[in-house]
Design a protein around this motif. Structure first.
Motif, PDB file in Angstrom:
ATOM      1  N   LEU A 170       0.668  -1.345  -0.059  1.00  0.00           N
ATOM      2  CA  LEU A 170       0.125  -0.057   0.079  1.00  0.00           C
ATOM      3  C   LEU A 170       0.930   1.251   0.002  1.00  0.00           C
ATOM      4  O   LEU A 170       0.310   2.425  -0.435  1.00  0.00           O
ATOM      5  CB  LEU A 170      -0.963  -0.076   1.174  1.00  0.00           C
ATOM      6  CG  LEU A 170      -2.078  -0.926   1.212  1.00  0.00           C
ATOM      7  CD1 LEU A 170      -2.980  -1.114   2.362  1.00  0.00           C
ATOM      8  CD2 LEU A 170      -2.803  -1.032   0.009  1.00  0.00           C
ATOM      9  N   ALA A 171       2.142   1.085   0.349  1.00  0.00           N
ATOM     10  CA  ALA A 171       2.862   2.288   0.317  1.00  0.00           C
ATOM     11  C   ALA A 171       3.726   2.505  -1.060  1.00  0.00           C
ATOM     12  O   ALA A 171       3.982   3.653  -1.393  1.00  0.00           O
ATOM     13  CB  ALA A 171       4.053   2.012   1.230  1.00  0.00           C
ATOM     14  N   SER A 172       3.748   1.655  -1.958  1.00  0.00           N
ATOM     15  CA  SER A 172       4.118   1.746  -3.117  1.00  0.00           C
ATOM     16  C   SER A 172       3.043   2.654  -3.882  1.00  0.00           C
ATOM     17  O   SER A 172       2.035   2.891  -3.432  1.00  0.00           O
ATOM     18  CB  SER A 172       4.150   0.586  -3.924  1.00  0.00           C
ATOM     19  OG  SER A 172       2.886  -0.073  -4.367  1.00  0.00           O
ATOM     20  N   LEU A 173       3.339   3.144  -5.002  1.00  0.00           N
ATOM     21  CA  LEU A 173       2.573   4.016  -6.101  1.00  0.00           C
ATOM     22  C   LEU A 173       1.397   3.449  -6.451  1.00  0.00           C
ATOM     23  O   LEU A 173       0.364   4.118  -6.308  1.00  0.00           O
ATOM     24  CB  LEU A 173       3.531   4.458  -7.295  1.00  0.00           C
ATOM     25  CG  LEU A 173       2.669   5.484  -8.212  1.00  0.00           C
ATOM     26  CD1 LEU A 173       2.485   6.688  -7.508  1.00  0.00           C
ATOM     27  CD2 LEU A 173       3.698   5.680  -9.406  1.00  0.00           C
ATOM     28  N   PRO A 174       1.451   2.109  -7.016  1.00  0.00           N
ATOM     29  CA  PRO A 174       0.216   1.378  -7.445  1.00  0.00           C
ATOM     30  C   PRO A 174      -0.692   1.425  -6.043  1.00  0.00           C
ATOM     31  O   PRO A 174      -1.890   1.568  -5.944  1.00  0.00           O
ATOM     32  CB  PRO A 174       0.536   0.247  -7.665  1.00  0.00           C
ATOM     33  CG  PRO A 174       1.952   0.218  -8.387  1.00  0.00           C
ATOM     34  CD  PRO A 174       2.460   1.263  -7.422  1.00  0.00           C
ATOM     35  N   GLY A 175      -0.245   1.103  -5.034  1.00  0.00           N
ATOM     36  CA  GLY A 175      -1.185   1.113  -3.774  1.00  0.00           C
ATOM     37  C   GLY A 175      -1.670   2.417  -3.356  1.00  0.00           C
ATOM     38  O   GLY A 175      -2.849   2.256  -2.873  1.00  0.00           O
ATOM     39  N   GLN A 176      -1.024   3.479  -3.377  1.00  0.00           N
ATOM     40  CA  GLN A 176      -1.502   4.869  -3.180  1.00  0.00           C
ATOM     41  C   GLN A 176      -2.384   5.087  -4.167  1.00  0.00           C
ATOM     42  O   GLN A 176      -3.656   5.699  -3.733  1.00  0.00           O
ATOM     43  CB  GLN A 176      -0.250   5.591  -3.279  1.00  0.00           C
ATOM     44  CG  GLN A 176       0.636   5.760  -2.021  1.00  0.00           C
ATOM     45  CD  GLN A 176       0.162   5.823  -0.917  1.00  0.00           C
ATOM     46  OE1 GLN A 176      -0.332   7.043  -0.722  1.00  0.00           O
ATOM     47  NE2 GLN A 176       0.321   5.163   0.141  1.00  0.00           N
ATOM     48  N   VAL A 177      -2.430   4.661  -5.606  1.00  0.00           N
ATOM     49  CA  VAL A 177      -3.558   4.887  -6.342  1.00  0.00           C
ATOM     50  C   VAL A 177      -4.623   3.821  -5.978  1.00  0.00           C
ATOM     51  O   VAL A 177      -5.720   4.827  -6.121  1.00  0.00           O
ATOM     52  CB  VAL A 177      -2.802   4.511  -7.876  1.00  0.00           C
ATOM     53  CG1 VAL A 177      -3.871   4.614  -9.075  1.00  0.00           C
ATOM     54  CG2 VAL A 177      -1.909   5.389  -8.458  1.00  0.00           C
ATOM     55  N   VAL A 178      -4.547   2.929  -5.625  1.00  0.00           N
ATOM     56  CA  VAL A 178      -5.700   2.144  -5.087  1.00  0.00           C
ATOM     57  C   VAL A 178      -6.400   2.799  -3.811  1.00  0.00           C
ATOM     58  O   VAL A 178      -7.711   3.109  -3.886  1.00  0.00           O
ATOM     59  CB  VAL A 178      -5.283   0.685  -4.975  1.00  0.00           C
ATOM     60  CG1 VAL A 178      -6.392   0.097  -3.851  1.00  0.00           C
ATOM     61  CG2 VAL A 178      -4.864  -0.141  -6.123  1.00  0.00           C
ATOM     62  N   LEU A 179      -5.627   3.368  -3.148  1.00  0.00           N
ATOM     63  CA  LEU A 179      -5.978   3.821  -1.831  1.00  0.00           C
ATOM     64  C   LEU A 179      -7.001   5.246  -2.279  1.00  0.00           C
ATOM     65  O   LEU A 179      -7.955   5.345  -1.479  1.00  0.00           O
ATOM     66  CB  LEU A 179      -5.237   4.340  -0.839  1.00  0.00           C
ATOM     67  CG  LEU A 179      -4.614   2.876  -0.069  1.00  0.00           C
ATOM     68  CD1 LEU A 179      -3.289   3.442   1.003  1.00  0.00           C
ATOM     69  CD2 LEU A 179      -5.519   2.256   0.679  1.00  0.00           C
ATOM     70  N   VAL A 180      -6.277   5.984  -2.977  1.00  0.00           N
ATOM     71  CA  VAL A 180      -6.674   7.338  -3.464  1.00  0.00           C
ATOM     72  C   VAL A 180      -8.090   6.990  -4.336  1.00  0.00           C
ATOM     73  O   VAL A 180      -9.227   7.708  -3.973  1.00  0.00           O
ATOM     74  CB  VAL A 180      -6.117   8.232  -4.340  1.00  0.00           C
ATOM     75  CG1 VAL A 180      -6.745   9.452  -5.245  1.00  0.00           C
ATOM     76  CG2 VAL A 180      -4.794   8.758  -3.529  1.00  0.00           C
ATOM     77  N   ALA A 181      -8.210   6.138  -5.061  1.00  0.00           N
ATOM     78  CA  ALA A 181      -9.435   5.661  -5.966  1.00  0.00           C
ATOM     79  C   ALA A 181     -10.541   5.119  -5.079  1.00  0.00           C
ATOM     80  O   ALA A 181     -11.677   5.463  -5.240  1.00  0.00           O
ATOM     81  CB  ALA A 181      -9.024   4.487  -6.887  1.00  0.00           C
ATOM     82  N   ALA A 182     -10.357   4.404  -4.182  1.00  0.00           N
ATOM     83  CA  ALA A 182     -11.245   3.896  -2.940  1.00  0.00           C
ATOM     84  C   ALA A 182     -11.687   4.964  -2.181  1.00  0.00           C
ATOM     85  O   ALA A 182     -13.163   5.145  -1.798  1.00  0.00           O
ATOM     86  CB  ALA A 182     -10.575   2.907  -1.864  1.00  0.00           C
TER      87      ALA A 182
END
Length: 69
Positions: free
Chosen positions: A18-30
């Protein structure tokens, strides 16, 4: 929360993902999905009271939901 309760290794793996860039994108999208769903739920609650059924009001509340998000 589940990963923290399961094991320390599992929690570390989830945290690094979740700290990686794709993880951050997923968290923002959620987060965006949550707030959009909240706004449209309030919009439907307004409609359940019998208000804002005119075309102009429907468009305004739609734009307001997007801006709220």
């Amino acid at each position: 929360i589940w990963a923290a309760a399961y094991s320390e290794e599992c929690f570390s793996a989830i945290q690094s993902a979740l700290a990686s860039l794709p993880g951050q994108v997923v968290l923002v999208a959620a987060s965006l999905v949550f707030y959009f769903k909240l706004a449209t739920g309030l919009r439907h609650l307004l409609w359940d009271t019998g208000r804002a059924f005119e075309k102009r009001d429907i468009n305004r509340t739609g734009v307001a939901a997007i801006l709220f998000t």
